[in-house]
Design an enzyme around this catalytic site. Structure first.
Site, PDB file in Angstrom:
ATOM      1  CB  ALA A  50      41.455 -21.211  30.379  1.00  0.00           C
ATOM      2  CE  LYS A  83      29.240 -20.691  25.551  1.00  0.00           C
ATOM      3  NZ  LYS A  83      29.514 -22.058  25.491  1.00  0.00           N
ATOM      4  CB  VAL A  95      34.395 -27.778  22.229  1.00  0.00           C
ATOM      5  CG1 VAL A  95      34.764 -28.157  23.491  1.00  0.00           C
ATOM      6  CG2 VAL A  95      35.351 -26.359  21.866  1.00  0.00           C
TER       7      VAL A  95
END
Length: 264
Positions: free
Chosen positions: A126, A65, A209
């Site tokens: 993170a 990403k 998530v």
């Protein structure tokens, strides 16, 4: 026929093709959506395929990403704020990177009737989606964000972007109102996160998530201590909804059929 992809490594767990192909069929679009496991060396060639219109849109998942950004022409303001891209498309001969994770997380929490304002948040992880979650939390006026990561350097890098977050060592337990697993720990059945659930106490919200499997060990353990649990399914649906609109200019339906589709 137009072609769309989700890329990442690993990618086997992704249900993106299942969801997007369902919406494609429902809206009579001449397209197909597939998943592809790629290496970092292949990122540039994938973007070239969008430029040449061999591929018409891409979703990006871990661990690319952030790494994909250097190959793009432009990013949207949200993607710039998070420095994270999960949706790519071609517009006016430019390859654009967008971030629909921020809205996806925001809508998932809002529609679970959880109030984020003035809440203390503890994020585990993170990388990947973490910057998007931090941006969404800041917009909702949380009181504090604590973050721990297995590699402290990654956590410190995020602190440079968002100076107000507090970095703690991986394995430490901190009391918070909302505890978020933003790591990939949980994709495998044997994955466990070292956390003192009893120290955190009951009546908190534990959010993962991960949406496949539906309940990770993180969520299963949290539920044993009287906490509310929520997986990433609705975040996944909402971010996909925004990506679908970017590509097709159609807002597909989010109904019980769509929600149940991902449980099959």
């Amino acid at each position: 026929m137009k072609k769309y992809l989700v890329i990442g490594n690993p990618i086997k767990h992704s249900l993106s093709p299942k969801l997007h192909n369902y919406w494609i069929k429902q809206n009579n679009i001449d397209a197909i959506y597939e998943k592809k496991n790629i290496t970092e060396k292949e990122l540039e060639s994938v973007i070239t395929n969008i430029r040449d219109e061999k591929i018409h849109g891409i979703n990006v998942t871990v661990p690319y990403k952030q790494k994909i950004i250097s190959f793009l022409d432009n990013v949207t303001p949200l993607a710039e704020e998070a420095r994270s891209v999960n949706t790519i498309y071609k517009e006016n001969n430019n390859i654009i990177g967008d971030n629909t994770d921020i809205t996806g997380f925001d809508l998932a929490i809002r529609n679970s009737n959880y109030e984020l304002k003035n809440k203390k948040i503890f994020i585990l992880g993170a990388g990947g989606v973490s910057p998007s979650i931090i941006v969404a939390l800041r917009k909702n006026g949380v009181s504090k964000i604590i973050l721990g990561n297995r590699t402290r350097e990654k956590a410190e890098y995020l602190k440079k972007q968002y100076p107000e977050i507090e970095i703690v060592n991986w394995g430490e337990t901190h009391k918070a109102d909302l505890i978020i697993n933003a790591t990939s720990l949980g994709l495998k059945k044997e994955d466990k996160i070292e956390l003192n659930y009893s120290e955190i106490g009951p009546n908190k919200l534990f959010y993962d998530v991960i949406y496949n499997p539906k309940q990770t060990n993180f969520l299963l353990e949290a539920s044993k201590f009287g906490n509310k649990i929520l997986n990433g399914k609705m975040m996944f649906i909402y971010q996909a909804h925004r990506a679908f609109f970017k590509w097709h200019n159609i807002l597909p339906k989010i109904d019980e059929n769509v929600i149940n589709l991902l449980d099959q």
